[in-house]
Design a protein around this motif. Sequence first.
Motif, mmCIF file in Angstrom:
data_model
loop_
_atom_site.group_PDB
_atom_site.id
_atom_site.type_symbol
_atom_site.label_atom_id
_atom_site.label_comp_id
_atom_site.label_asym_id
_atom_site.label_seq_id
_atom_site.Cartn_x
_atom_site.Cartn_y
_atom_site.Cartn_z
ATOM 1 N N ALA A 13 44.010 55.963 62.648
ATOM 2 C CA ALA A 13 43.206 56.486 61.542
ATOM 3 C C ALA A 13 43.903 56.222 60.210
ATOM 4 N N ARG A 14 45.213 56.402 60.183
ATOM 5 C CA ARG A 14 45.984 56.148 58.963
ATOM 6 C C ARG A 14 45.962 54.656 58.600
ATOM 7 N N ILE A 15 46.057 53.784 59.605
ATOM 8 C CA ILE A 15 45.992 52.337 59.356
ATOM 9 C C ILE A 15 44.643 51.960 58.770
ATOM 10 N N LYS A 16 43.565 52.520 59.322
ATOM 11 C CA LYS A 16 42.225 52.240 58.782
ATOM 12 C C LYS A 16 42.129 52.691 57.327
ATOM 13 N N GLU A 17 42.662 53.869 57.063
ATOM 14 C CA GLU A 17 42.632 54.423 55.705
ATOM 15 C C GLU A 17 43.416 53.521 54.749
ATOM 16 N N LEU A 18 44.615 53.109 55.155
ATOM 17 C CA LEU A 18 45.443 52.256 54.302
ATOM 18 C C LEU A 18 44.826 50.871 54.128
ATOM 19 N N THR A 19 44.226 50.340 55.186
ATOM 20 C CA THR A 19 43.573 49.033 55.094
ATOM 21 C C THR A 19 42.418 49.085 54.117
ATOM 22 N N LYS A 20 41.650 50.144 54.176
ATOM 23 C CA LYS A 20 40.526 50.297 53.244
ATOM 24 C C LYS A 20 41.037 50.365 51.810
ATOM 25 N N GLY A 21 42.093 51.140 51.595
ATOM 26 C CA GLY A 21 42.686 51.234 50.265
ATOM 27 C C GLY A 21 43.229 49.900 49.780
ATOM 28 N N LEU A 22 43.840 49.152 50.683
ATOM 29 C CA LEU A 22 44.366 47.829 50.341
ATOM 30 C C LEU A 22 43.237 46.879 49.963
ATOM 31 N N GLU A 23 42.142 46.924 50.717
ATOM 32 C CA GLU A 23 40.992 46.069 50.403
ATOM 33 C C GLU A 23 40.400 46.413 49.041
ATOM 34 N N GLU A 24 40.285 47.709 48.758
ATOM 35 C CA GLU A 24 39.750 48.147 47.458
ATOM 36 C C GLU A 24 40.667 47.698 46.327
ATOM 37 N N THR A 25 41.973 47.856 46.525
ATOM 38 C CA THR A 25 42.943 47.440 45.515
ATOM 39 C C THR A 25 42.879 45.932 45.299
ATOM 40 N N SER A 26 42.772 45.185 46.384
ATOM 41 C CA SER A 26 42.674 43.732 46.303
ATOM 42 C C SER A 26 41.429 43.304 45.528
ATOM 43 N N GLU A 27 40.311 43.976 45.790
ATOM 44 C CA GLU A 27 39.079 43.666 45.059
ATOM 45 C C GLU A 27 39.247 43.936 43.565
ATOM 46 N N LYS A 28 39.874 45.042 43.221
ATOM 47 C CA LYS A 28 40.085 45.384 41.805
ATOM 48 C C LYS A 28 40.997 44.363 41.132
ATOM 49 N N ILE A 29 42.052 43.961 41.837
ATOM 50 C CA ILE A 29 42.972 42.954 41.282
ATOM 51 C C ILE A 29 42.237 41.639 41.063
ATOM 52 N N ASN A 30 41.434 41.235 42.032
ATOM 53 C CA ASN A 30 40.667 39.997 41.888
ATOM 54 C C ASN A 30 39.692 40.066 40.727
ATOM 55 N N LYS A 31 39.078 41.226 40.526
ATOM 56 C CA LYS A 31 38.165 41.395 39.392
ATOM 57 C C LYS A 31 38.926 41.290 38.080
ATOM 58 N N LEU A 32 40.087 41.946 38.026
ATOM 59 C CA LEU A 32 40.892 41.901 36.807
ATOM 60 C C LEU A 32 41.364 40.473 36.513
ATOM 61 N N LEU A 33 41.810 39.782 37.533
ATOM 62 C CA LEU A 33 42.263 38.400 37.350
ATOM 63 C C LEU A 33 41.096 37.501 36.946
ATOM 64 N N GLY A 34 39.933 37.771 37.533
ATOM 65 C CA GLY A 34 38.743 36.998 37.166
ATOM 66 C C GLY A 34 38.344 37.227 35.724
ATOM 67 N N ASN A 35 38.503 38.447 35.226
ATOM 68 C CA ASN A 35 38.162 38.764 33.836
ATOM 69 C C ASN A 35 39.165 38.151 32.879
ATOM 70 N N GLN A 36 40.450 38.028 33.279
ATOM 71 C CA GLN A 36 41.470 37.451 32.408
ATOM 72 C C GLN A 36 41.316 35.948 32.278
ATOM 73 N N ASN A 37 40.807 35.306 33.315
ATOM 74 C CA ASN A 37 40.643 33.853 33.291
ATOM 75 C C ASN A 37 39.460 33.406 32.458
ATOM 76 N N ARG A 38 38.637 34.301 32.038
ATOM 77 C CA ARG A 38 37.451 33.941 31.252
ATOM 78 C C ARG A 38 37.745 33.852 29.795
#
Length: 183
Positions: free
Chosen positions: A158-183
């Motif tokens: 259960a903890r691994i699922k929780e951490l994986t979900k958090g990691l995926e959300e963080t990764s998405e936010k980082i990708n969005k931020l990097l995508g906004n900086q490249n524009r």
Amino acid sequence: MDRRQEILTLIKTLGISINHLAGQLGLKTHTLNYLLHDSSALDDELYAQIKEALDNYQYELRLFDNDEKDTLDLFDEDEQHQFMGERIRLFARRKFGTLKKLADAMEISPQQLQQYISGKREPGSRILMKFLKLGCDLNWLLGGRESNESYRIQKLEARIKELTKGLEETSEKINKLLGNQNR
């Protein structure tokens, strides 16, 4: 199977006492008994609360509830298969999300898995080993009682699922931020 039957089957399968469940829901035992057995309606909110309490029950460490007699009659094979089938369904839902995904992970057909669930076939040692390799506690699967190791594994999963979900959300936010900086 309607909601009421589903709840009653889960209560029996998990071996949870009505007193404990009533306490988790903030109800008196006789009130919960009435709602589960005699009431004409089981509303969506109460159903959701009971399901949540039952889902959470699996993760509670129960050290001293061996005072109750085991109600599973080992010689009543129909009842044993029914409960094993419910536990297989529960394992599939918790670990894989669907019975199809569990069947795929076990490398068997969904129809074969359904035969184990319905009690038309008994799982042999090969199938039991597959359950074991996928992280299923065989003591729980066959007899309804979980070991402390199973509890720890479930908590870690259960903890691994929780951490994986958090990691995926963080990764998405980082990708969005990097995508906004490249524009």
